[in-house]
Design an enzyme around this catalytic site. Structure first.
Site, PDB file in Angstrom:
ATOM      1  N   CYS A   8       0.541  -1.282  -0.402  1.00  0.00           N
ATOM      2  CA  CYS A   8       0.110  -0.646   0.200  1.00  0.00           C
ATOM      3  C   CYS A   8       0.853   1.261   0.487  1.00  0.00           C
ATOM      4  O   CYS A   8       2.309   0.709  -0.343  1.00  0.00           O
ATOM      5  CB  CYS A   8      -0.888  -0.372   1.092  1.00  0.00           C
ATOM      6  SG  CYS A   8      -0.370  -0.236   2.932  1.00  0.00           S
ATOM      7  N   ARG A  14      -3.550  -0.338   5.279  1.00  0.00           N
ATOM      8  CA  ARG A  14      -4.010  -1.661   4.709  1.00  0.00           C
ATOM      9  C   ARG A  14      -3.333  -3.113   4.289  1.00  0.00           C
ATOM     10  O   ARG A  14      -3.449  -3.702   4.270  1.00  0.00           O
ATOM     11  CB  ARG A  14      -4.825  -0.714   3.079  1.00  0.00           C
ATOM     12  CG  ARG A  14      -6.117   0.329   3.342  1.00  0.00           C
ATOM     13  CD  ARG A  14      -5.412   0.731   2.238  1.00  0.00           C
ATOM     14  NE  ARG A  14      -4.240   1.435   1.892  1.00  0.00           N
ATOM     15  CZ  ARG A  14      -4.453   2.174   1.140  1.00  0.00           C
ATOM     16  NH1 ARG A  14      -5.013   2.071  -0.210  1.00  0.00           N
ATOM     17  NH2 ARG A  14      -2.876   2.488   0.283  1.00  0.00           N
ATOM     18  N   ASP A 125      -8.169   3.799   1.432  1.00  0.00           N
ATOM     19  CA  ASP A 125      -7.429   3.796   2.254  1.00  0.00           C
ATOM     20  C   ASP A 125      -8.021   4.441   3.953  1.00  0.00           C
ATOM     21  O   ASP A 125      -8.851   5.667   3.404  1.00  0.00           O
ATOM     22  CB  ASP A 125      -6.869   4.930   1.704  1.00  0.00           C
ATOM     23  CG  ASP A 125      -5.311   5.317   2.731  1.00  0.00           C
ATOM     24  OD1 ASP A 125      -4.881   4.884   3.527  1.00  0.00           O
ATOM     25  OD2 ASP A 125      -3.758   5.611   2.051  1.00  0.00           O
TER      26      ASP A 125
HETATM   27  P1  4NP Z   1      -2.112   3.076   4.145  1.00  0.00           P
HETATM   28  O1  4NP Z   1      -2.112   4.100   4.787  1.00  0.00           O
HETATM   29  O2  4NP Z   1      -1.341   3.220   2.728  1.00  0.00           O
HETATM   30  O3  4NP Z   1      -2.885   1.949   4.028  1.00  0.00           O
HETATM   31  O4  4NP Z   1      -0.537   2.560   5.133  1.00  0.00           O
HETATM   32  C1  4NP Z   1      -1.391   5.155   4.490  1.00  0.00           C
HETATM   33  C2  4NP Z   1      -0.498   5.269   5.861  1.00  0.00           C
HETATM   34  C3  4NP Z   1       0.011   6.936   5.920  1.00  0.00           C
HETATM   35  C4  4NP Z   1      -0.022   7.995   4.512  1.00  0.00           C
HETATM   36  C5  4NP Z   1      -0.996   7.318   4.062  1.00  0.00           C
HETATM   37  C6  4NP Z   1      -1.271   6.321   3.879  1.00  0.00           C
HETATM   38  N1  4NP Z   1       0.524   8.948   5.104  1.00  0.00           N
HETATM   39  O5  4NP Z   1       0.462   9.598   4.079  1.00  0.00           O
HETATM   40  O6  4NP Z   1       1.433   8.718   6.142  1.00  0.00           O
END
Ligand code: 4NP
Length: 158
Positions: A8, A14, A125
């Site tokens: 991800c 995720r 997300d």
């Molecule tokens: P992930 O969610 O891709 O599902 O782990 C996110 C976690 C952190 C960030 C963006 C999406 N961020 O911008 O820090």
């Protein structure tokens, strides 16, 4: 051994959840010696961090361990090391493909690719939606379908 890498953006919501859920399903099926599961992010925002509190809560409610999972960034070597590189959304898939050379692109998938008539493409997300329960439902559905697909890669006696 079949090797799966979930991917991800941040590797704290995720793909982390997918790694923990898939490990749990693989263990329940007695296939730990045959299927290796890991996860990574295309971004480097949270390197070394444990899963997001929302992901931890959702996993704990389902009795699933997230022990030993720390955020890392996907690297070129992962394209050679893993048999299935599975993005949670189409942007993640594009991020993986940017690292892929030649035939490696054939190992890159979207989680929903494995679900027949999924009715969804991307795992939204929860960093933005806050809906970790929705993430869990889609991740669990995707992992069930992926496990069925992986069984076909294993020796027939398993
Ligand atoms: P992930 O969610 O891709 O599902 O782990 C996110 C976690 C952190 C960030 C963006 C999406 N961020 O911008 O820090």
């Amino acid at each position: 051994m079949v090797k799966v890498l979930f991917v991800c953006l941040g590797n704290i919501c995720r793909s982390t959840m997918a790694e923990a859920v898939m490990r749990h399903k693989v263990a329940a099926a007695g296939l730990e010696d045959w299927i290796l599961v890991d996860s990574a992010g295309t971004g480097r925002y949270h390197l070394g961090d444990i899963p997001h509190p929302g992901t931890r809560k959702q996993l704990e409610q389902s009795g699933i361990s997230w022990e030993g999972i720390y955020a890392r960034q996907i690297e070129r070597a992962d394209l050679g090391a893993f048999d299935y590189l599975v993005g949670m959304d189409r942007e993640n898939v594009q991020g993986i493909l940017r690292l892929a050379e030649g035939e490696e692109a054939k190992k890159v998938f979207l989680l929903s690719d494995f679900v027949d008539d999924a009715g969804w493409d991307d795992v939204p997300d929860p960093w933005f939606t806050k809906k970790f329960d929705v993430t869990y439902q889609l991740v669990s559905q995707g992992c069930d379908a992926l496990l069925e697909r992986l069984r076909k890669d294993l020796p027939v006696s398993i």
